[in-house]
Design a protein around this motif. Structure first.
Motif, PDB file in Angstrom:
ATOM      1  N   UNK A 122     -11.977  -7.259 -54.931  1.00  0.00           N
ATOM      2  CA  UNK A 122     -12.598  -7.458 -56.236  1.00  0.00           C
ATOM      3  C   UNK A 122     -14.056  -7.864 -56.143  1.00  0.00           C
ATOM      4  N   UNK A 123     -14.505  -8.340 -54.988  1.00  0.00           N
ATOM      5  CA  UNK A 123     -15.883  -8.828 -54.845  1.00  0.00           C
ATOM      6  C   UNK A 123     -16.551  -8.111 -53.685  1.00  0.00           C
ATOM      7  N   UNK A 124     -17.846  -7.827 -53.844  1.00  0.00           N
ATOM      8  CA  UNK A 124     -18.600  -7.165 -52.787  1.00  0.00           C
ATOM      9  C   UNK A 124     -18.751  -8.050 -51.556  1.00  0.00           C
ATOM     10  N   UNK A 125     -18.644  -9.363 -51.698  1.00  0.00           N
ATOM     11  CA  UNK A 125     -18.710 -10.253 -50.546  1.00  0.00           C
ATOM     12  C   UNK A 125     -17.596  -9.930 -49.552  1.00  0.00           C
ATOM     13  N   UNK A 126     -16.456  -9.517 -50.055  1.00  0.00           N
ATOM     14  CA  UNK A 126     -15.364  -9.095 -49.180  1.00  0.00           C
ATOM     15  C   UNK A 126     -15.483  -7.624 -48.796  1.00  0.00           C
ATOM     16  N   UNK A 127     -15.743  -6.762 -49.784  1.00  0.00           N
ATOM     17  CA  UNK A 127     -15.708  -5.319 -49.555  1.00  0.00           C
ATOM     18  C   UNK A 127     -16.800  -4.892 -48.575  1.00  0.00           C
ATOM     19  N   UNK A 128     -18.023  -5.467 -48.698  1.00  0.00           N
ATOM     20  CA  UNK A 128     -19.121  -5.065 -47.811  1.00  0.00           C
ATOM     21  C   UNK A 128     -18.802  -5.384 -46.358  1.00  0.00           C
ATOM     22  N   UNK A 129     -18.218  -6.554 -46.092  1.00  0.00           N
ATOM     23  CA  UNK A 129     -17.847  -6.889 -44.717  1.00  0.00           C
ATOM     24  C   UNK A 129     -16.695  -6.023 -44.231  1.00  0.00           C
ATOM     25  N   UNK A 130     -15.735  -5.730 -45.140  1.00  0.00           N
ATOM     26  CA  UNK A 130     -14.596  -4.908 -44.749  1.00  0.00           C
ATOM     27  C   UNK A 130     -15.016  -3.487 -44.386  1.00  0.00           C
ATOM     28  N   UNK A 131     -16.074  -2.968 -45.010  1.00  0.00           N
ATOM     29  CA  UNK A 131     -16.530  -1.623 -44.672  1.00  0.00           C
ATOM     30  C   UNK A 131     -16.921  -1.525 -43.200  1.00  0.00           C
ATOM     31  N   UNK A 166      -0.832   4.004 -48.504  1.00  0.00           N
ATOM     32  CA  UNK A 166      -0.682   2.576 -48.724  1.00  0.00           C
ATOM     33  C   UNK A 166      -1.981   1.913 -49.136  1.00  0.00           C
ATOM     34  N   UNK A 167      -1.891   0.633 -49.528  1.00  0.00           N
ATOM     35  CA  UNK A 167      -3.057  -0.122 -49.995  1.00  0.00           C
ATOM     36  C   UNK A 167      -2.987  -1.541 -49.460  1.00  0.00           C
ATOM     37  N   UNK A 168      -4.095  -1.978 -48.853  1.00  0.00           N
ATOM     38  CA  UNK A 168      -4.276  -3.370 -48.475  1.00  0.00           C
ATOM     39  C   UNK A 168      -5.127  -4.019 -49.565  1.00  0.00           C
ATOM     40  N   UNK A 169      -4.506  -4.878 -50.350  1.00  0.00           N
ATOM     41  CA  UNK A 169      -5.147  -5.426 -51.544  1.00  0.00           C
ATOM     42  C   UNK A 169      -5.562  -6.872 -51.299  1.00  0.00           C
ATOM     43  N   UNK A 170      -6.871  -7.132 -51.418  1.00  0.00           N
ATOM     44  CA  UNK A 170      -7.401  -8.499 -51.373  1.00  0.00           C
ATOM     45  C   UNK A 170      -7.526  -8.968 -52.832  1.00  0.00           C
ATOM     46  N   UNK A 171      -6.639  -9.853 -53.242  1.00  0.00           N
ATOM     47  CA  UNK A 171      -6.499 -10.212 -54.648  1.00  0.00           C
ATOM     48  C   UNK A 171      -7.193 -11.509 -55.015  1.00  0.00           C
ATOM     49  N   UNK A 172      -8.118 -11.972 -54.202  1.00  0.00           N
ATOM     50  CA  UNK A 172      -8.843 -13.207 -54.532  1.00  0.00           C
ATOM     51  C   UNK A 172      -9.698 -12.976 -55.767  1.00  0.00           C
ATOM     52  N   UNK A 173      -9.607 -13.887 -56.714  1.00  0.00           N
ATOM     53  CA  UNK A 173     -10.347 -13.753 -57.975  1.00  0.00           C
ATOM     54  C   UNK A 173     -11.761 -14.296 -57.805  1.00  0.00           C
ATOM     55  N   UNK A 174     -12.799 -13.477 -58.058  1.00  0.00           N
ATOM     56  CA  UNK A 174     -14.168 -13.997 -58.003  1.00  0.00           C
ATOM     57  C   UNK A 174     -14.422 -14.986 -59.133  1.00  0.00           C
ATOM     58  N   UNK A 175     -15.366 -15.856 -58.925  1.00  0.00           N
ATOM     59  CA  UNK A 175     -15.664 -16.876 -59.931  1.00  0.00           C
ATOM     60  C   UNK A 175     -16.278 -16.289 -61.185  1.00  0.00           C
ATOM     61  N   UNK A 176     -16.988 -15.164 -61.050  1.00  0.00           N
ATOM     62  CA  UNK A 176     -17.668 -14.568 -62.204  1.00  0.00           C
ATOM     63  C   UNK A 176     -16.749 -13.709 -63.054  1.00  0.00           C
TER      64      UNK A 176
END
Length: 1291
Positions: free
Chosen positions: A997-1006, A1188-1198
């Motif tokens: 849900x947040x680019x802070x996670x997605x950018x590193x995961x890429x 399949x899907x690996x889902x990071x479900x952490x809710x961003x503060x914004x």
């Protein structure tokens, strides 16, 4: 001194004797024997060459005049508007401040004199007063400088140098600017033409009207009442009292009620705005017909105001909202010129028909072709010639008097010009001639000239001077000069300085080359001038080859993973949402072996020789890429072959990729009903899909039966009803499947390639609809920085592009993923479709919100409003339940106060216009039929797949989640220990989609995902660094360059990565919009090879990771889509189904944060590629994660609670079964129960309303099934009940 009148006929009747003798002799066309023989028409060629030279010289002079006008605009801007900006805010404050400074100085002087008298010393100046401190003197000096600066700015800003040439006035004259709002005049002219055309066409049904653009009503947004109105007040008495209501009027209304004065009657709206203003009757003097004039008696301002004709010609009239049409638009150009210069008549008394005063067209009927024309050109040519003639007469008399005319000196104003009752013989003759004509009679415009001719003929004296001008002559003398310079002004604004220089150079050099005069080729190319001024920076960025500050080692580690910031957040003692999300990500990364060390080879043992090529030069790369672009343009039908570059290559169109069943079906030559029934049986459509297709097939069947040409299958006939459907249903319920398998082949067969359009808000959703589909932004002709209010959309000029031509003739339209469509873009597309289709269908633009996309006969909108909303906007179905869009919504209950506050915050984030609400109203008006899809075709039929379906249903219905389902969901949470021990799990994760849900996670995961994939494949990872350049004069420092590479949000960086990872066989996607057709954003590709830059250093074959010093020339990719398998580049540089991608430069600069509120504009150049399987929740919508899907479900503060609930539903609905879902950071149980309903009550309410309407519309759809006789088809009958099979039910 008496002025002698010229002799009649002295210039034309007197012919010399020699000339007369020659004139009487006939002219022989035969050659005499004594005459020398002609030299191959030498004289004729010389004359023709001289004529061409004169034409070329005239073009050169006209170009010089246009260039001079443009240069004066630049001079006026930099010396006037730019160097002397008006301080509008401080204008009222600074004069008072200056007066206070003067009073302060006077007091200081008096005080100094008193002190000097007491001490017997000479008085001192106020600024040298010893009683003043140094700080006070400095303050006084600053105040003086402010006051004097204000005076200088106001004085300089009054000199509008930009209009020096345009208005024939020197820059030292003090001007008074006035904005003349011009939008209403073309609208009224076109409206009169439209009304007259309709009136004639209704009386003569055998005629057809010639189409012409009808301009929108400019007063629709900001109404200006053109008449006063009365309100009856009942006070209980015998006679009700009539109360007058006062309204406001504009300059146009004053002009239409300007009275019967000859001078005012001769004025155009332009001249009226220049010389006349409205003043209060109490402040004005007597209405004398010289300075002050009355309005019409029925006008609201007749009793309170009068018109003043200003003697000083210092008013600069600037036509506002005027875009002069090009010369090719003959009728529109003539209409605009008439609106500027023609003296339209005044209002007849009925102000509701005041627009009829602007009628200036002529009706022409072509009996042979049966066409009726309403044109403006004849009227404009006549009026232009009339003004030119009057101007010549005025110039003759002005030169005779050696004086400049003024408006107070025209014949109808000067008091010493005798009237009809004069005792002279000439005026007695005029009295007999005119009789009892009124003063507003048009014959009085030329009374002076008629009197003059009568007096000359009768040899009488006239009581006025020869240089006396009439009203028409004076106004023609002023107005024609203004129009000529205004046309030059508009022509100069259309050209860039480099293009003007090149064209002027070509014209001037052509004068010395006779052999080039007969050549109509383009002007010669001048080095440095083939690129327009505003593209110089873009060209400079494209020529860059390497980054200014190359990264490696620790800097590369920070650019890829932001390790330092990561550990800093984790080490913070104050807990936060970001810290918890990054800690979950850290645990997952440690479970897979930790963050790879970017300072060495990332743990990769590969062969760098694989996938690299060095056999291209820079010129060869440019040639191949240009050839590829032209080939792709040719494939989509929008390009032409360059014979010079493509002499050795032949472009072949792409073959159709239809399956065998469609080929066989097309050979049957059946109608839409049988065609659709065969498709739905072939693809096994369910009940909801059949009922959704039936109304569309019925409408197409009627259009096919009424088609214009029975020899072909194009259904272009008329139909008495339209079909506008809303297909509603959860993800995977079969909505897109029904379109792609049935509707799309149906449209292609019976409407043709250009007879339908398909669109969606995202490129990922567009790709699923076929190569012909485009984003809704493309159909609306808007981009990120476009203004989407109605005023800006209506003022946008039609370009006649292929897209507009397609929009004009479409018969069907489909919009997918409607929940993500921004409401203002939806409104912009609706308005554009209505505007383009208005001329052909004669649409009423006042009701365009009720005419869905310009009355497209068939419309299909596909949506699930329990999925993601558009960014920072409410959904299309969340319209305000109020009588009007501007009225407030009804108050909500106290228990819903939190949701109301959240809605207010979301509404505040929307764009500052009512365009969003207009889009929702347009969608609301389009709800004709609703079909609710309840299937689950995407999900597996196994037990795990049905478990996932039941979880999703509980979220949609807001029901309690069973303990067994919650336990199954909890079991999908992966732990660090599982990742350490289960190698098969690690392999499955590297083949699945990853989402966060947040680019802070997605950018590193890429970067992590690509590095682990390269480790698993034992292949070298190549890293391409972005080239960032500041758009200002200063360059980026090393620290700023590294900071730019660490920006994680790709939406900020124009969808270009800071470090682009590549390896041979990598699954990637096109990350941004390219200038090559067909290669759309989100297109799936596979990296095959890299064309290195010729200057790239030698790379060791044993390297695990390589940071390229230069960006590669191109990357060869294979398009992973069946629709693109037939692509084959004509030069053979790539295998079939492969294309080249080169580094691109973002078209817009992005903001690099420097700390605090400081930003720097940065342009980025990078390969347009990104890892395919790591996406945000917005990128996941519309995708089926079959692996399949690996889902990071952490809710961003914004993120709000409402959007978080929708995001959770989207992520859970991507895999096909629960076993293919792996969860990191599972939210609480209530998120999967009533959470969606609690935080999105309006969405849930709308969905229930739609589902209720779908139940009603289902019975209507069954009627169409019986009309088409589909109940007789075995596959259809098994989906119908016994009652639904009976025809008596629908009798």
């Amino acid at each position: 001194m008496e002025l002698q009148r010229p002799a009649l006929g002295s210039s034309s009747d007197a012919i010399s004797g020699a000339d007369a003798s020659h004139a009487e002799q006939p002219v022989s066309t035969e050659l005499d024997a004594s005459d020398p023989p002609p030299k191959k028409q030498c004289m004729g060629r010389v004359l023709d060459t001289e004529h061409k030279k004169m034409q070329t010289m005239r073009k050169a002079l006209e170009r010089i005049l246009v260039d001079l006008a443009r240069d004066m605009m630049n001079v006026g801007f930099y010396t006037g508007e730019y160097a002397a900006k008006k301080f509008e805010i401080s204008r009222s404050m600074l004069p008072e401040l200056y007066a206070g400074v003067q009073r302060l100085e006077e007091e200081e002087r008096e005080r100094a004199k008193e002190a000097a008298a007491g001490s017997e010393q000479e008085p001192l100046e106020g600024d040298r007063d010893p009683t003043m401190t140094g700080q006070q003197r400095r303050a006084l000096t600053i105040l003086r400088r402010l006051a004097f600066g204000m005076n200088r700015c106001v004085a300089k800003s009054n000199g509008e140098m930009a209009y020096q040439m345009l208005f024939e006035q020197e820059q030292l004259v003090t001007y008074r600017g006035y904005n003349m709002f011009f939008r209403y005049v073309p609208y009224a002219i076109m409206r009169c033409r439209h009304e007259d055309m309709e009136e004639v066409l209704q009386a003569r049904l055998h005629l057809n009207g010639s189409p012409l653009d009808v301009l929108p009503d400019p007063e629709g947004e900001a109404p200006v009442v053109v008449d006063e109105f009365a309100e009856v007040v009942d006070e209980g008495g015998d006679v009700p009292r009539v109360q007058q209501v006062h309204v406001n009027f504009n300059q146009k209304d004053d002009y239409l009620h300007r009275g019967s004065s000859v001078l005012l009657q001769c004025m155009s709206l332009l001249m009226y705005s220049r010389f006349v203003r409205r003043v209060s009757r109490n402040k004005a003097g007597k209405v004398d017909g010289v300075k002050f004039f009355d309005f019409d008696e029925h006008y609201a301002h007749f009793s309170s105001s009068v018109q003043e004709v200003r003697a000083a010609d210092d008013s600069v009239v600037v036509p506002s909202d005027l875009h002069l049409p090009k010369d090719a638009e003959v009728q529109k150009y003539a209409a605009h010129m008439l609106g500027l210069s023609f003296p339209f008549p005044t209002c007849s008394g009925d102000c509701s028909l005041s627009h009829r005063c602007f009628a200036c067209h002529t009706m022409e009927e072509d009996a042979k072709q049966g066409v009726l024309f309403a044109r403006f050109t004849l009227h404009w040519k006549h009026w232009k010639s009339y003004m030119s003639m009057r101007r010549c007469l005025a110039e003759e008399r002005v030169l005779a008097g050696l004086s400049a005319p003024v408006i107070r000196d025209v014949a109808s104003v000067r008091s010493y010009v005798a009237g009809i009752g004069d005792t002279s013989s000439a005026f007695r003759c005029l009295e007999k001639l005119f009789g009892g004509a009124e003063g507003a009679d048009c014959r009085y415009h030329d009374m002076l000239r008629i009197c003059e001719r009568v007096a000359w003929f009768a040899d009488l004296s006239v009581p006025f001077h020869y240089t006396q001008l009439t009203s028409q002559e004076f106004l023609a003398y002023i107005q024609t000069s203004w129009l000529e310079r205004f046309q030059q002004h508009c022509a100069a604004r259309r050209l860039s300085s480099s293009r003007r220089t090149a064209e002027r150079y070509a014209l001037m050099t052509a004068l010395d080359k006779e052999e080039d005069l007969e050549d109509d080729s383009a002007p010669p190319v001048i080095e440095g001038h083939e690129v327009e001024d505003d593209l110089l920076l873009q060209e400079e960025l494209d020529n860059l080859e390497r980054a200014q500050w190359p990264v490696d080692g620790e800097a590369l580690r920070e650019a890829m993973f932001r390790e330092e910031d990561w550990m800093k957040v984790l080490g913070n003692r104050k807990p936060s949402v970001l810290q918890d999300a990054l800690q979950r990500l850290r645990d997952f990364v440690n479970g897979l072996g930790g963050v790879p060390d970017a300072r060495i080879d990332l743990g990769i043992k590969g062969n760098a020789a694989s996938g690299l090529e060095r056999n291209w030069t820079f010129a060869e790369a440019q040639r191949s890429l240009m050839l590829q672009k032209q080939y792709l343009e040719f494939c989509v039908g929008g390009g032409e072959e360059d014979t010079e570059m493509m002499a050795d290559h032949v472009f072949r169109p792409l073959p159709e990729t239809e399956d065998a069943f469609l080929v066989e079906l097309n050979q049957r030559n059946v109608g839409p009903s049988d065609y659709a029934s065969a498709l739905l049986v072939e693809h096994s459509l369910n009940r909801q899909q059949i009922l959704a297709i039936a109304p569309i097939a019925w409408v197409m069947e009627q259009m096919w039966l009424n088609r214009s040409n029975p020899d072909n299958c194009i259904a272009d006939g008329a139909c008495n009803e339209r079909c506008n459907c809303l297909w509603l249903g959860a993800g995977g319920s079969g909505k897109t499947y029904a379109y792609s398998k049935v509707l799309r082949p149906l449209f292609r067969r019976f409407f043709g390639q250009d007879g339908y359009v398909a669109g969606a808000p995202t490129h990922a959703a567009v790709r699923l609809l076929g190569p012909e589909a485009k984003t809704l932004h493309k159909w609306a002709n808007v981009h990120k920085s476009s203004s989407l209010d109605r005023r800006s959309l209506r003022s946008a000029k039609s370009k006649g592009s292929p897209i507009e031509k397609k929009i004009e003739g479409i018969m069907a339209m489909l919009l997918d993923e409607l929940s993500m469509v921004p409401s203002d873009v939806y409104h912009a597309a609706s308005l554009r479709f209505a505007t383009v289709r208005q001329a052909r269908l004669m649409l009423d633009m006042g009701d365009y919100l009720k005419q869905w996309f310009g009355k497209v006969p068939i419309g299909v909108q596909v949506a699930d409003f329990l999925q993601l909303r558009p960014t920072a906007q409410a959904s299309l179905c969340e319209w305000v339940d109020a009588p009007r869009a501007t009225d407030p919504a009804p108050p909500q209950d106290q228990e819903d106060q939190s949701d109301a506050e959240e809605a207010v915050e979301k509404e505040a984030a929307e764009r500052t216009s009512n365009a969003s609400e207009l889009g929702r109203i347009a969608f609301k008006q389009s709800l004709q039929r609703v079909v609710h899809f309840t299937g689950s075709g995407r999900f597996s039929k196994c037990a795990s797949g049905q478990q996932l379906v039941r979880i999703l249903l509980s979220m949609r219905r807001g029901e309690h989640l069973e303990d067994a389902l919650w336990g199954a969901l909890e079991s999908r949470v992966i732990s660090r220990e599982q990742l350490f021990s289960d190698n098969s799990l690690r392999s499955r994760l590297l083949s699945a989609h990853w989402g966060g849900l947040a680019w802070e996670q997605v950018a590193r995961l890429q970067h992590l995902r690509v590095a682990w994939e390269a480790q698993q494949r034992s292949t070298t990872l190549f890293l391409v660094q972005a080239i960032d350049r500041a758009s200002g004069p200063t360059d980026l420092t090393r620290e700023q360059s590294l900071k730019a590479l660490q920006v994680v949000n790709m939406t900020r960086t124009q969808y270009l990565m800071g470090i682009c990872p590549l390896y041979e066989g990598m699954a990637a996607r096109v990350s941004c919009i390219l200038d090559m057709p067909m290669l759309s954003r989100e297109l799936p590709v596979i990296v095959r090879s890299i064309k290195l830059h010729p200057k790239e250093p030698v790379i060791s074959n044993s390297s695990g990771r390589v940071v390229l010093q230069y960006q590669p020339l191109a990357v060869l990719v294979e398009i992973d889509d069946p629709e693109y398998r037939a692509i084959e580049l004509p030069d053979g540089s790539a295998p079939k189904g492969h294309v080249w991608l080169r580094p691109v430069t973002c078209d817009q600069a992005w903001d690099l944060p420097l700390g605090g509120n400081q930003f720097m504009q940065v342009h980025r150049k990078q390969l347009p590629l990104a890892p395919r399987h790591v996406l945000t929740h917005y990128g996941l919508q519309g995708i089926t994660a079959r692996q399949g899907l690996l889902a990071f479900m952490s809710k961003p503060s914004w993120m709000s609670q409402a959007d978080y609930g929708l995001a959770m539903y989207v992520m859970l609905s991507r895999p096909t079964k629960l076993e293919d879902l792996w969860i990191v950071d599972l939210p609480p149980r209530n998120v999967f129960e009533k959470f969606l309903h609690e935080h999105n009550p309006l969405l849930v309410q709308r969905m229930r309303e739609f589902e209720g309407q779908a139940c009603v519309d289902e019975r209507k759809a069954l009627k169409y099934v019986h009309r088409l006789s589909w109940q007789c088809i075995p596959w259809v009958s098994q989906h119908l009940s016994a009652d639904e099979m009976s025809a008596d039910l629908f009798a």
